[in-house]
Design a protein around this motif. Structure first.
Motif, short mmCIF file in Angstrom:
data_model
loop_
_atom_site.label_atom_id
_atom_site.label_comp_id
_atom_site.label_asym_id
_atom_site.label_seq_id
_atom_site.Cartn_x
_atom_site.Cartn_y
_atom_site.Cartn_z
N LEU A 103 0.84 -1.20 0.00
CA LEU A 103 0.00 0.00 0.00
C LEU A 103 0.87 1.26 0.00
CD1 LEU A 103 -2.86 1.24 0.20
CD2 LEU A 103 -2.60 1.16 2.70
N GLU A 104 1.93 1.24 0.79
CA GLU A 104 2.84 2.39 0.82
C GLU A 104 3.45 2.63 -0.56
OE1 GLU A 104 3.65 4.47 3.70
OE2 GLU A 104 1.72 3.52 4.08
N LYS A 105 3.85 1.56 -1.23
CA LYS A 105 4.42 1.69 -2.57
C LYS A 105 3.39 2.23 -3.56
CE LYS A 105 8.02 -1.87 -2.33
NZ LYS A 105 8.51 -3.13 -2.93
N ALA A 106 2.15 1.75 -3.44
CA ALA A 106 1.09 2.20 -4.34
C ALA A 106 0.84 3.70 -4.16
CB ALA A 106 -0.19 1.41 -4.08
N TYR A 107 0.88 4.17 -2.91
CA TYR A 107 0.65 5.59 -2.66
C TYR A 107 1.81 6.43 -3.20
CZ TYR A 107 -0.03 9.98 -0.21
OH TYR A 107 -0.19 11.31 0.09
N ALA B 288 9.06 0.32 4.56
CA ALA B 288 7.95 1.28 4.53
C ALA B 288 6.85 0.87 5.50
CB ALA B 288 7.39 1.38 3.10
N ALA B 289 6.56 -0.42 5.56
CA ALA B 289 5.55 -0.91 6.49
C ALA B 289 5.99 -0.71 7.93
CB ALA B 289 5.27 -2.39 6.22
N ILE C 104 -2.96 5.29 -6.07
CA ILE C 104 -4.14 5.34 -5.22
C ILE C 104 -4.27 6.77 -4.71
CG2 ILE C 104 -2.77 4.66 -3.19
CD1 ILE C 104 -5.22 3.18 -2.14
N THR C 105 -5.50 7.23 -4.54
CA THR C 105 -5.71 8.60 -4.07
C THR C 105 -5.37 8.71 -2.59
OG1 THR C 105 -8.02 8.28 -3.40
CG2 THR C 105 -7.60 8.85 -5.73
N PRO C 106 -5.03 9.91 -2.12
CA PRO C 106 -4.73 10.09 -0.70
C PRO C 106 -5.88 9.66 0.21
CG PRO C 106 -3.97 11.98 -1.94
CD PRO C 106 -4.75 11.13 -2.90
N THR C 107 -7.10 9.92 -0.22
CA THR C 107 -8.26 9.56 0.60
C THR C 107 -8.40 8.05 0.72
OG1 THR C 107 -9.44 11.57 -0.06
CG2 THR C 107 -10.76 9.77 0.83
N GLU C 108 -8.29 7.35 -0.40
CA GLU C 108 -8.40 5.88 -0.37
C GLU C 108 -7.23 5.28 0.40
OE1 GLU C 108 -10.65 4.71 -4.50
OE2 GLU C 108 -8.63 5.54 -4.66
#
Length: 230
Positions: free
Chosen positions: A60-64, A113-114, A69-73
């Motif tokens: 998820l960190e990498k996707a952001y 990152a996690a 992915i949007t900041p909200t999601e």
């Protein structure tokens, strides 16, 4: 599950045959068991769940970071994973794994990152959240998950549920972008009104718990849809 093949719960003796000296050359069609009782099976499953949650936070960190992915999601997803991490680590924690760092080191599990996110215990979006929007989103998601987990664990007393439910409503009211007709707010208000007529030690019956979980799940899904559309 092969990842955990060389470990067992602290304080137990490996008599299952797995890794035993007298069985160094098992037949190819022989079933090899990781556990010899339900306690050990649950422990291995908890380790697997812990691995999965940490790995999910890393991805998820990498996707952001990559703007996938949007900041909200991201804020909502990260908040949920952090709550799940804390719950599963309580179950997986042992003398062998007193900290998450010990777990990561034992299996050479590299998720920097996690680990940073777990240490901060907040989505990265909250750092520069001057309007507190991300903080409200994170808190709402965490409170939804926490309350539903409590109910599923048969925590039925008013004083076990009301404080979190009250905080959930207060946080919803602070999120200015949440529509006035958002259904989750009405459900939470309804249950708080019911609790106001009860004493702290009163308990909900099974039907009430089932309905409360249903209402909260519906409210949470409606909140997720709102975040996706915003």
């Amino acid at each position: 599950m092969a990842l955990f093949s060389n470990i067992r719960p602290s304080g137990t003796t490996d008599t299952s045959g797995y890794g035993a000296q007298e069985n160094t050359n098992p037949a190819l069609n022989e079933t090899v068991k990781l556990f010899k009782n339900n306690r050990e099976r649950d422990w291995y499953e908890n380790l697997s769940d812990l691995y999965a949650v940490v790995n999910s936070i890393q991805h998820l960190e990498k996707a952001y970071i990559r703007d996938c992915i949007t900041p909200t999601e991201y804020t909502a997803a990260c908040s949920k994973l952090l709550v799940q991490f804390k719950s599963i680590f309580k179950l997986a924690k042992s003398d062998e794994f007193p900290t998450i760092s010990a777990f990561m080191d034992r299996f050479k599990f590299d998720c920097p990152a996690a680990m940073e996110r777990i240490r901060e215990d907040n989505p990265i979006t909250i750092r520069n959240d001057k309007g507190n929007t991300s903080k409200c989103i994170a808190d709402i998601v965490a409170l939804f998950i926490t309350i539903m987990d409590k109910l599923r664990l048969q925590m039925k007393a008013v004083d076990e549920i009301q404080p979190d439910m009250r905080e959930l409503l207060d946080t919803m009211n602070r999120l200015n972008t949440l529509p006035p007709n958002y259904e989750g707010r009405a459900s939470v208000q309804k249950w708080l009104q019911n609790m106001s007529k009860m004493s702290a030690s009163d308990q909900f019956d099974d039907n009430e718990i089932r309905q409360m979980v249903f209402d909260l799940e519906s409210g949470y899904e409606a909140f997720r849809k709102f975040l996706h559309s915003s």
